[in-house]
Motif scaffolding. Sequence first.
Motif, PDB file in Angstrom:
ATOM      1  N   ASP A   1      -0.300   3.435  11.863  1.00 37.05           N
ATOM      2  CA  ASP A   1      -1.233   2.480  11.256  1.00 37.05           C
ATOM      3  C   ASP A   1      -2.421   3.203  10.624  1.00 37.05           C
ATOM      4  OD1 ASP A   1       0.323   0.357  11.986  1.00 37.05           O
ATOM      5  OD2 ASP A   1      -0.792  -0.091  13.818  1.00 37.05           O
ATOM      6  N   TRP A   2      -2.959   4.180  11.350  1.00 37.40           N
ATOM      7  CA  TRP A   2      -4.114   4.922  10.831  1.00 37.40           C
ATOM      8  C   TRP A   2      -3.711   5.850   9.691  1.00 37.40           C
ATOM      9  CZ3 TRP A   2      -8.966   3.711  11.785  1.00 37.40           C
ATOM     10  CH2 TRP A   2      -9.260   2.971  12.939  1.00 37.40           C
ATOM     11  N   ALA A   3      -2.551   6.500   9.824  1.00 36.71           N
ATOM     12  CA  ALA A   3      -2.101   7.407   8.761  1.00 36.71           C
ATOM     13  C   ALA A   3      -1.899   6.651   7.454  1.00 36.71           C
ATOM     14  CB  ALA A   3      -0.807   8.095   9.186  1.00 36.71           C
ATOM     15  N   SER A   4      -1.459   5.415   7.559  1.00 32.94           N
ATOM     16  CA  SER A   4      -1.233   4.611   6.360  1.00 32.94           C
ATOM     17  C   SER A   4      -2.539   4.322   5.628  1.00 32.94           C
ATOM     18  CB  SER A   4      -0.550   3.299   6.746  1.00 32.94           C
ATOM     19  OG  SER A   4      -0.381   2.467   5.617  1.00 32.94           O
ATOM     20  N   VAL A   5      -3.573   3.889   6.371  1.00 35.12           N
ATOM     21  CA  VAL A   5      -4.843   3.596   5.703  1.00 35.12           C
ATOM     22  C   VAL A   5      -5.499   4.867   5.196  1.00 35.12           C
ATOM     23  CG1 VAL A   5      -5.238   1.475   6.998  1.00 35.12           C
ATOM     24  CG2 VAL A   5      -6.171   3.617   7.860  1.00 35.12           C
ATOM     25  N   CYS A   6      -5.235   5.989   5.858  1.00 34.08           N
ATOM     26  CA  CYS A   6      -5.796   7.253   5.388  1.00 34.08           C
ATOM     27  C   CYS A   6      -5.216   7.633   4.035  1.00 34.08           C
ATOM     28  CB  CYS A   6      -5.524   8.356   6.417  1.00 34.08           C
ATOM     29  SG  CYS A   6      -6.321   9.931   6.021  1.00 34.08           S
ATOM     30  N   ARG A   7      -3.939   7.396   3.842  1.00 37.24           N
ATOM     31  CA  ARG A   7      -3.321   7.702   2.540  1.00 37.24           C
ATOM     32  C   ARG A   7      -3.968   6.879   1.433  1.00 37.24           C
ATOM     33  NH1 ARG A   7       1.430   7.859   5.709  1.00 37.24           N
ATOM     34  NH2 ARG A   7       1.936   5.695   5.167  1.00 37.24           N
ATOM     35  N   PHE A   8      -4.229   5.615   1.708  1.00 43.69           N
ATOM     36  CA  PHE A   8      -4.878   4.770   0.705  1.00 43.69           C
ATOM     37  C   PHE A   8      -6.333   5.201   0.486  1.00 43.69           C
ATOM     38  CE2 PHE A   8      -1.411   1.808   1.867  1.00 43.69           C
ATOM     39  CZ  PHE A   8      -0.955   1.500   0.605  1.00 43.69           C
ATOM     40  N   ALA A   9      -6.977   5.697   1.546  1.00 36.90           N
ATOM     41  CA  ALA A   9      -8.383   6.094   1.437  1.00 36.90           C
ATOM     42  C   ALA A   9      -8.578   7.227   0.433  1.00 36.90           C
ATOM     43  CB  ALA A   9      -8.913   6.521   2.814  1.00 36.90           C
TER      44      ALA A   9
ATOM     45  N   GLN B   1     -14.518  -2.268  -1.074  1.00 34.93           N
ATOM     46  CA  GLN B   1     -13.290  -3.041  -1.184  1.00 34.93           C
ATOM     47  C   GLN B   1     -12.196  -2.436  -0.308  1.00 34.93           C
ATOM     48  OE1 GLN B   1     -10.820  -3.008  -4.907  1.00 34.93           O
ATOM     49  NE2 GLN B   1     -11.425  -5.180  -4.972  1.00 34.93           N
ATOM     50  N   PHE B   2     -12.137  -1.100  -0.238  1.00 36.94           N
ATOM     51  CA  PHE B   2     -11.145  -0.435   0.602  1.00 36.94           C
ATOM     52  C   PHE B   2     -11.298  -0.853   2.058  1.00 36.94           C
ATOM     53  CE2 PHE B   2     -10.766   3.110   3.640  1.00 36.94           C
ATOM     54  CZ  PHE B   2      -9.375   3.232   3.682  1.00 36.94           C
ATOM     55  N   PHE B   3     -12.510  -0.776   2.587  1.00 42.29           N
ATOM     56  CA  PHE B   3     -12.718  -1.134   3.995  1.00 42.29           C
ATOM     57  C   PHE B   3     -12.402  -2.602   4.247  1.00 42.29           C
ATOM     58  CE2 PHE B   3     -15.578   2.663   3.875  1.00 42.29           C
ATOM     59  CZ  PHE B   3     -14.924   3.402   4.849  1.00 42.29           C
ATOM     60  N   GLU B   4     -12.794  -3.469   3.327  1.00 34.94           N
ATOM     61  CA  GLU B   4     -12.556  -4.893   3.521  1.00 34.94           C
ATOM     62  C   GLU B   4     -11.075  -5.251   3.407  1.00 34.94           C
ATOM     63  OE1 GLU B   4     -16.869  -6.599   1.910  1.00 34.94           O
ATOM     64  OE2 GLU B   4     -15.088  -6.727   0.626  1.00 34.94           O
ATOM     65  N   LEU B   5     -10.344  -4.494   2.601  1.00 34.71           N
ATOM     66  CA  LEU B   5      -8.934  -4.792   2.365  1.00 34.71           C
ATOM     67  C   LEU B   5      -8.041  -4.324   3.510  1.00 34.71           C
ATOM     68  CD1 LEU B   5      -6.851  -5.942   0.354  1.00 34.71           C
ATOM     69  CD2 LEU B   5      -6.721  -3.643  -0.653  1.00 34.71           C
ATOM     70  N   PHE B   6      -8.366  -3.175   4.089  1.00 37.04           N
ATOM     71  CA  PHE B   6      -7.452  -2.559   5.054  1.00 37.04           C
ATOM     72  C   PHE B   6      -7.895  -2.667   6.506  1.00 37.04           C
ATOM     73  CE2 PHE B   6      -6.357  -0.408   1.091  1.00 37.04           C
ATOM     74  CZ  PHE B   6      -4.969  -0.493   1.124  1.00 37.04           C
ATOM     75  N   PHE B   7      -9.105  -3.176   6.766  1.00 33.51           N
ATOM     76  CA  PHE B   7      -9.618  -3.214   8.129  1.00 33.51           C
ATOM     77  C   PHE B   7     -10.101  -4.612   8.504  1.00 33.51           C
ATOM     78  CE2 PHE B   7     -10.153   1.174   6.772  1.00 33.51           C
ATOM     79  CZ  PHE B   7      -9.767   1.912   7.890  1.00 33.51           C
ATOM     80  N   ARG B   8     -10.252  -4.812   9.817  1.00 38.78           N
ATOM     81  CA  ARG B   8     -10.951  -5.967  10.359  1.00 38.78           C
ATOM     82  C   ARG B   8     -11.926  -5.469  11.426  1.00 38.78           C
ATOM     83  NH1 ARG B   8      -9.593  -7.799   6.463  1.00 38.78           N
ATOM     84  NH2 ARG B   8      -8.271  -9.610   6.016  1.00 38.78           N
ATOM     85  N   PRO B   9     -13.164  -5.987  11.434  1.00 40.28           N
ATOM     86  CA  PRO B   9     -14.137  -5.584  12.462  1.00 40.28           C
ATOM     87  C   PRO B   9     -13.786  -6.204  13.808  1.00 40.28           C
ATOM     88  CG  PRO B   9     -15.206  -6.556  10.508  1.00 40.28           C
ATOM     89  CD  PRO B   9     -13.752  -6.901  10.441  1.00 40.28           C
ATOM     90  N   VAL B  10     -13.741  -5.374  14.837  1.00 44.74           N
ATOM     91  CA  VAL B  10     -13.423  -5.836  16.183  1.00 44.74           C
ATOM     92  C   VAL B  10     -14.589  -5.489  17.110  1.00 44.74           C
ATOM     93  CG1 VAL B  10     -11.817  -5.683  18.128  1.00 44.74           C
ATOM     94  CG2 VAL B  10     -10.960  -5.477  15.778  1.00 44.74           C
ATOM     95  N   LEU B  11     -15.163  -6.491  17.742  1.00 47.56           N
ATOM     96  CA  LEU B  11     -16.223  -6.294  18.725  1.00 47.56           C
ATOM     97  C   LEU B  11     -15.576  -6.162  20.097  1.00 47.56           C
ATOM     98  CD1 LEU B  11     -19.326  -6.274  19.268  1.00 47.56           C
ATOM     99  CD2 LEU B  11     -19.104  -8.716  19.745  1.00 47.56           C
ATOM    100  N   ILE B  12     -15.746  -4.996  20.713  1.00 45.06           N
ATOM    101  CA  ILE B  12     -15.144  -4.724  22.018  1.00 45.06           C
ATOM    102  C   ILE B  12     -16.259  -4.701  23.056  1.00 45.06           C
ATOM    103  CG2 ILE B  12     -13.678  -3.171  23.354  1.00 45.06           C
ATOM    104  CD1 ILE B  12     -12.753  -1.960  20.681  1.00 45.06           C
ATOM    105  N   THR B  13     -16.114  -5.479  24.108  1.00 43.21           N
ATOM    106  CA  THR B  13     -17.116  -5.509  25.174  1.00 43.21           C
ATOM    107  C   THR B  13     -16.421  -5.331  26.517  1.00 43.21           C
ATOM    108  OG1 THR B  13     -16.979  -7.921  25.304  1.00 43.21           O
ATOM    109  CG2 THR B  13     -18.680  -6.998  23.862  1.00 43.21           C
TER     110      THR B  13
END
Length: 347
Positions: free
Chosen positions: A62-70, A78-90
């Motif tokens: 999953d990470w290698a894929s977004v790295c190729r696009f990066a 736009q790159f961050f918004e297209l390929f990621f979602r913010p996750v709040l971990i508590t």
Amino acid sequence: MRFAWMLVVLVRGVLLAKSAQADQEPQYEIHDFQSLTGWEDDDHDAALKVFLDTCDSLDDPDWASVCRFAKDAGDAKQFFELFFRPVLITDGTEMKFTGYFEPELQGSPVKTPRFRHPIYKMPDEARSARPWLTRREILTGPVMQGRGLEICWVDDPVELFFLQVQGSGRIRFPDGSMIRVGYAGANGHDYKSIGQELVRRGVYEPHQVSAQVLKNWVKRNPVAGRDLLFHNTSYVFFREVSEVPSDKGPIGAMNRSITTMRSVAVDPKFTPLGAPVWIEKEGQNNLTRLMIAQDTGSAIKGAQRADIFFGTGDAAGVAAGRIRDAGRMFVLMPIQRAYAFLPEHMQ
């Protein structure tokens, strides 16, 4: 597709392990980028550049894929918004932001009456024994003697203690030359805060404690100060990393240079190293910024715990020492990873 709502999801062991320090199972909240305070105003290009410094080390599919696009991203935001979602971990503990920096110490390649406090390489047996000897046993016993484990010697044991807290630094020799040292490992004992210990003893109130206050107290009280340093049984060993150019930051946990005010140390039990993280630091000087999780630290434990890298030298040290603030931190997860947190009926 953007989320117009927030999903609160409890997940056990999907991506990230439970912290040994946590009071409860981790909770994961998937957010919309629009809910991130200050997101629209950040320099996303600067964050993308730092992300690219270490993304080739992310070998998970999953990470290698977004790295190729990066690597070919035109619009960073736009790159961050297209390929990621913010996750709040508590994990049931409050968010705490601190700061760290790369100190510069005065030292010598040989032992002298002034420079007599060694910076040690890691002994082989310390790598396999967990935990190994305590700080007191390492510094007062014979185990390190006559083995050639000294990288160099410095003139101030208190500054050396804080070099270990920071995990990397520069050593300036009398002839003006310098070497750089980086984290090589530790003795396996948990980090214990000497600041919290002085608060427990009633010497200071919590809001009074800073790195400079602690340094001054130890230097004013040499006997009690030495004993206070032994309260932290954790001990850090170093390696020389002088191949890093002087215009680059110190080596972080991913074996790459970290970047001033864009790299952050995290607990990898919750936050994957190399992941973008969005921080919203409260306090006297609010800070909202996209950073990259490229480092760790023995005192950085918990899902909502982050140490911001402020740079090299005394000014960076002063700025970093003032940071002890609340807020919140989001981990930007690749979309498929983020969706893995959803119960099956919600996917």
